[in-house]
Enzyme design. Sequence first.
Site, mmCIF file in Angstrom:
data_model
loop_
_atom_site.group_PDB
_atom_site.id
_atom_site.type_symbol
_atom_site.label_atom_id
_atom_site.label_comp_id
_atom_site.label_asym_id
_atom_site.label_seq_id
_atom_site.Cartn_x
_atom_site.Cartn_y
_atom_site.Cartn_z
ATOM 1 C CG ASP A 39 6.367 -20.268 -1.829
ATOM 2 O OD1 ASP A 39 5.742 -21.231 -2.310
ATOM 3 O OD2 ASP A 39 6.093 -19.753 -0.725
ATOM 4 C CB ILE A 40 4.510 -15.443 -0.325
ATOM 5 C CG1 ILE A 40 4.394 -14.046 0.234
ATOM 6 C CG2 ILE A 40 3.751 -16.454 0.511
ATOM 7 C CD1 ILE A 40 2.996 -13.460 0.166
ATOM 8 C CG ASN A 97 2.751 -30.394 -2.178
ATOM 9 O OD1 ASN A 97 3.394 -31.416 -1.988
ATOM 10 N ND2 ASN A 97 3.169 -29.202 -1.758
ATOM 11 C CD GLU A 105 -2.455 -25.565 2.840
ATOM 12 O OE1 GLU A 105 -3.509 -24.926 2.893
ATOM 13 O OE2 GLU A 105 -2.071 -26.334 3.746
ATOM 14 C CB VAL A 106 -2.702 -22.584 -4.084
ATOM 15 C CG1 VAL A 106 -3.257 -21.627 -5.127
ATOM 16 C CG2 VAL A 106 -2.129 -21.806 -2.899
ATOM 17 C CG HIS A 110 1.276 -24.605 -6.961
ATOM 18 N ND1 HIS A 110 -0.084 -24.771 -6.795
ATOM 19 C CD2 HIS A 110 1.843 -24.940 -5.770
ATOM 20 C CE1 HIS A 110 -0.325 -25.186 -5.567
ATOM 21 N NE2 HIS A 110 0.832 -25.305 -4.919
ATOM 22 C CG HIS A 112 6.354 -26.122 -4.471
ATOM 23 N ND1 HIS A 112 6.232 -25.127 -3.529
ATOM 24 C CD2 HIS A 112 5.142 -26.733 -4.522
ATOM 25 C CE1 HIS A 112 5.007 -25.151 -3.022
ATOM 26 N NE2 HIS A 112 4.332 -26.117 -3.605
#
Length: 125
Positions: A39-40, A97, A105-106, A110, A112
């Site tokens: 993760d960025i 999420n 958000e994306v 995904h 995590h």
Amino acid sequence: MPIDPTLPYDDSNIFAKILRGEIPANRVYEDEWAIAFHDINPQAEVHILVIPRGRYVSWDDFSANAPAEEIAGFVRAVGHVARAHGLVEPGYRLLANIGRHGGQEVPHLHVHLFGGQFLGPMIAR
Ligand code: 5GP
């Protein structure tokens, strides 16, 4: 801004660009079904995102529409990444999420993967 997980898949999302190699990512794993990268903006000592190669907006879309083989491949990829990072014995946390209440958000599914430290309570109060 949280995304609407009921909208159709949008090929311009940031993880689609990472999958196509148009945007760099610090990849730690890839196979036929999934890729994983750091993760960025890490929220734990280890914070890795695992995403399916397939075009799925969210966990809702994936669980409803992905073929069983693809679901199995993705789940196995998540487990593999955790084992490869030595996270099984100390433990780790998975989080997906979904939509507004989840704070997604994306708009590409995904998971995590958090670890490398004690992770505290399940949900912030
Ligand atoms: P969400 O809130 O959708 O569950 O989580 C999106 C995650 O993607 C966030 O943790 C965020 O830091 C991460 N992220 C957003 N853009 C990028 C990017 O371009 N590269 C990487 N590696 N992570 C990103």
